[in-house]
Design a protein around this motif. Structure first.
Motif, PDB file in Angstrom:
ATOM      1  N   GLU A 244       0.822  -1.199   0.000  1.00 27.26           N
ATOM      2  CA  GLU A 244       0.000   0.000   0.000  1.00 27.26           C
ATOM      3  C   GLU A 244       0.864   1.261   0.000  1.00 27.26           C
ATOM      4  O   GLU A 244       0.535   2.257  -0.649  1.00 27.26           O
ATOM      5  N   ARG A 247       1.971   1.562  -3.559  1.00 24.35           N
ATOM      6  CA  ARG A 247       0.867   1.924  -4.437  1.00 24.35           C
ATOM      7  C   ARG A 247       0.537   3.408  -4.335  1.00 24.35           C
ATOM      8  O   ARG A 247       0.256   4.066  -5.344  1.00 24.35           O
ATOM      9  N   LYS A 248       0.606   3.967  -3.144  1.00 19.40           N
ATOM     10  CA  LYS A 248       0.289   5.381  -2.955  1.00 19.40           C
ATOM     11  C   LYS A 248       1.320   6.286  -3.624  1.00 19.40           C
ATOM     12  O   LYS A 248       1.041   7.463  -3.891  1.00 19.40           O
ATOM     13  N   PRO A 252      -2.151   8.126  -9.971  1.00 22.81           N
ATOM     14  CA  PRO A 252      -3.496   7.607  -9.690  1.00 22.81           C
ATOM     15  C   PRO A 252      -4.003   6.592 -10.704  1.00 22.81           C
ATOM     16  O   PRO A 252      -4.659   5.617 -10.330  1.00 22.81           O
ATOM     17  N   GLY A 255      -2.569   3.283  -9.878  1.00 23.88           N
ATOM     18  CA  GLY A 255      -3.229   2.743  -8.698  1.00 23.88           C
ATOM     19  C   GLY A 255      -4.546   2.088  -9.064  1.00 23.88           C
ATOM     20  O   GLY A 255      -4.900   1.031  -8.539  1.00 23.88           O
TER      21      GLY A 255
END
Length: 457
Positions: A244, A247-248, A252, A255
């Protein structure tokens, strides 16, 4: 520029530090149970030793004067670190494909690393000194010619320049016999199928009707086995938490792409030669209906072997350094490249996972995305020399993506063929040094100096 061809071709300084000591120092922060694997792989041949001994060459290059012309370096540009992969546009390209040692430094260090690998590989295949030197000279010549041409190109033309694999095969087809052409086409075809679906068949199996990663110690160990005694849900949470964070850090839209996958499990995987012993995990994800697999590789990034000998770079995270180096050098990079720092996973005496060993830096990429490479050991002299030409061209294109291309082009153009000869002479001398270092390495294993390592295990 006062850096002469004689200086360019000069060998390492006298009184080198003990090569065994340099390589053992690298192992201080590595997984102790994998160090024997590293020892064995490096002992196999002088070429496999060369692949794993980038730290030795860095020390040797750092001990003598350099050109003073700085650019982004691959840091480990030997011929096996070039290969095929699919671009984001799904075109098969040929480019550099390993950036663990990426770091700014003198441009000729990458050229010497490539050219010396040509000599070591050629000699390992039975070539005499003349043929081996020719392979190094052709690689240097291709680098020089491509770099000189780049000086007249626009910034964007240099930035987007890449080597399309099908175009290369078409260009050199008349220089290859029928059998060699057929083998090249076979490599291309095989590479196009080296993806997550192919990795699934190699790395996974069905257990009790559930898709799981195989247990093949010490090369592939599912996390539940690596942390035996730790509840599976705790292991899952550890990896999902780190994922996570990664991913951040992505754009976007990427993601959103990853949100369509479900995490299955992770496993520790041994990769490469010089990287053996660093922490490397593969993460298996699947799309809808347990189909459509995606493998990501979470690989530890340690300090570049070049770092002690050049100016520092402004990255607190070594994974960030690797990713930026790749994006600067490659014309087409993996869209899922990312980096993070994470606590080191280790087991206590009960096998329970903990993260009390401090933080390590990692980068993440797709495990396989059409990746492929030639078998260097199968190449006769003429084909190896042709392959060196291709690698020299690609390396020049990578360096030309930086603002230093004009200065590099002026220097190599000024030396002309003397540049090629100086690099070739240096490479021939360095191959002899590498062979002596390999002999010392094998002896250290045989007499027990390198504890726990056994040949042929």
């Amino acid at each position: 520029m006062t850096f002469t061809a004689e200086q360019l071709g000069a060998g390492p300084a006298q009184g080198r530090r003990d090569p065994i000591a340099i390589l053992v120092d690298q192992e201080k922060n590595r997984l102790t149970d994998l160090i024997p694997v590293r020892h064995q792989r490096m002992a196999t041949t002088p070429f496999t030793f060369y692949r794993g001994a980038a730290a030795l060459m860095a020390a040797d290059l750092g001990s003598v004067p350099d050109s003073g012309i700085r650019t982004q370096l691959c840091g480990d540009a030997h011929l096996s670190n070039f290969g095929l992969f699919l671009s984001p546009e799904r075109q098969m390209v040929f480019d550099l494909n390993d950036f663990d040692e990426a770091h700014p430094g003198p441009f000729e260090w990458d050229v010497k690393r490539l050219a010396a690998s040509m000599v070591v590989a050629a000699q390992a295949n039975g070539a005499d000194d003349r043929a081996a030197r020719r392979a190094a000279r052709w690689a240097a010549r291709a680098y020089r010619r491509t770099m000189v041409k780049s000086a007249d190109k626009s910034v964007l033309d240099c930035w987007y320049a890449r080597v399309d694999a099908d175009e290369v095969l078409a260009e050199i087809g008349d220089r290859l016999d029928t059998a060699a052409t057929a083998k090249a086409r076979k490599v291309l075809k095989k590479s196009r199928h080296r993806n997550s679906e192919q990795a699934l068949t190699k790395l996974c199996e069905l257990r009790d009707g559930t898709l799981r990663i195989k247990y093949d110690p010490p090369l592939l160990i599912p996390a539940e086995e690596a942390f035996e005694g730790t509840p599976e849900e705790q292991i899952r949470t550890m990896f999902l938490d780190r994922f996570e964070v990664y991913r951040k850090g992505l754009a976007p839209h990427l993601g959103a792409l990853l949100d369509q996958y479900t995490f299955v499990e992770a496993a520790r995987k041994v990769v490469g030669v010089g990287s053996v012993g660093t922490r490397c995990w593969v993460l298996l994800f699947v799309g809808k209906k347990n189909q459509d697999p995606l493998f990501l590789q979470l690989k530890e990034a340690q300090q570049s072997v070049l770092a002690p000998y050049v100016e520092p770079v402004a990255f607190a995270n070594e994974g960030h350094r690797v990713v930026i180096g790749q994006q600067l050098l490659q014309a087409s990079s993996d869209i899922l490249l990312g980096w993070l720092s994470t606590p080191v996973f280790q087991s206590d005496e009960r096998g329970v996972a903990s993260s009390t060993a401090g933080d390590s830096d990692f980068y993440i990429r797709q495990l396989r995305d059409g990746k492929g490479s030639v078998v260097v050991e199968d190449m006769p002299d003429d084909r190896l020399a042709m392959y060196g030409e291709l690698c020299g061209k690609v390396l020049a294109q990578a360096h030309a993506r930086s603002g230093a291309r004009g200065e590099i082009a002026a220097y190599v153009d000024g030396l002309g063929r003397s540049f090629d000869r100086a690099i070739a002479d240096w490479s021939l001398r360095y191959s002899a040094i590498n062979e002596a270092d390999h002999d010392a390495w094998v002896t250290a294993i045989a007499d027990g100096t390198l504890s726990g390592a056994t040949l042929g295990s």
